[in-house]
Design a protein around this motif. Structure first.
Motif, short mmCIF file in Angstrom:
data_model
loop_
_atom_site.label_atom_id
_atom_site.label_comp_id
_atom_site.label_asym_id
_atom_site.label_seq_id
_atom_site.Cartn_x
_atom_site.Cartn_y
_atom_site.Cartn_z
N GLU A 1 44.78 31.86 45.19
CA GLU A 1 45.89 32.80 45.32
C GLU A 1 45.67 34.07 44.50
O GLU A 1 46.17 35.12 44.85
N LYS A 2 44.91 33.95 43.41
CA LYS A 2 44.76 35.09 42.50
C LYS A 2 43.37 35.71 42.59
O LYS A 2 42.96 36.44 41.69
N ILE A 3 42.68 35.44 43.68
CA ILE A 3 41.31 35.93 43.84
C ILE A 3 41.21 37.45 43.68
O ILE A 3 40.25 37.96 43.12
N ASP A 4 42.23 38.16 44.14
CA ASP A 4 42.22 39.62 44.04
C ASP A 4 43.17 40.16 42.98
O ASP A 4 43.44 41.36 42.94
N ALA A 5 43.67 39.28 42.14
CA ALA A 5 44.64 39.69 41.12
C ALA A 5 43.99 40.65 40.12
O ALA A 5 42.82 40.49 39.75
N THR A 6 44.77 41.62 39.71
CA THR A 6 44.27 42.59 38.73
C THR A 6 45.09 42.57 37.44
O THR A 6 44.86 43.35 36.53
N SER A 7 46.06 41.63 37.37
CA SER A 7 46.86 41.49 36.15
C SER A 7 46.78 40.06 35.67
O SER A 7 46.39 39.16 36.41
N PHE A 8 47.15 39.85 34.43
CA PHE A 8 47.09 38.51 33.83
C PHE A 8 48.06 37.56 34.53
O PHE A 8 47.69 36.47 34.94
#
Length: 123
Positions: free
Chosen positions: A113-120
């Motif tokens: 789900e967070k593969i493209d996340a840019t925040s913590f």
């Protein structure tokens, strides 16, 4: 796993310390790409500087913190495993076995789900 030595050394109950160590080692072994760190006084695993999962201990349980959206998604499975949960924590009682398959699914969900996340944290 050196990041967790001080945290683990402060768990006074030997059984709880051994069990927590086992779970942390298991996560590290199953997901070697995850980075370890201590933040907010708890062991955490991150991926590309985004939070994946955290752990803490209390007198009655090992707490697993995968973020609220993940707990909501896995609520039924968490309850089926015999664990209670709040919005932010899954509570694994010390006397219950750890459902490693469930834990694996939870961690993999967060990674995917967070593969493209840019925040913590999730926004």
């Amino acid at each position: 796993m050196d990041d967790f030595k001080d945290y683990l050394s402060k768990i006074s109950d030997e059984d709880q310390r051994a069990r927590t160590t086992k779970v942390l080692n298991w996560v590290h072994s199953e997901f070697p790409q995850l980075k370890t760190r201590i933040a907010w006084n708890q062991p955490m695993f991150t991926d590309h500087d985004t939070f994946i999962i955290g752990f803490s201990t209390s007198k009655k349980h090992l707490a697993v913190a995968p973020e609220e959206i993940t707990i909501t998604k896995f609520s039924d499975q968490i309850k089926e495993a015999g664990y209670a949960h709040t919005k932010g924590l899954i509570q694994i009682p010390w006397e219950k076995d750890v459902d490693f398959e469930l834990l694996k699914d939870i961690i993999q969900f967060n990674i995917d789900e967070k593969i493209d996340a840019t925040s913590f944290w999730r926004k």
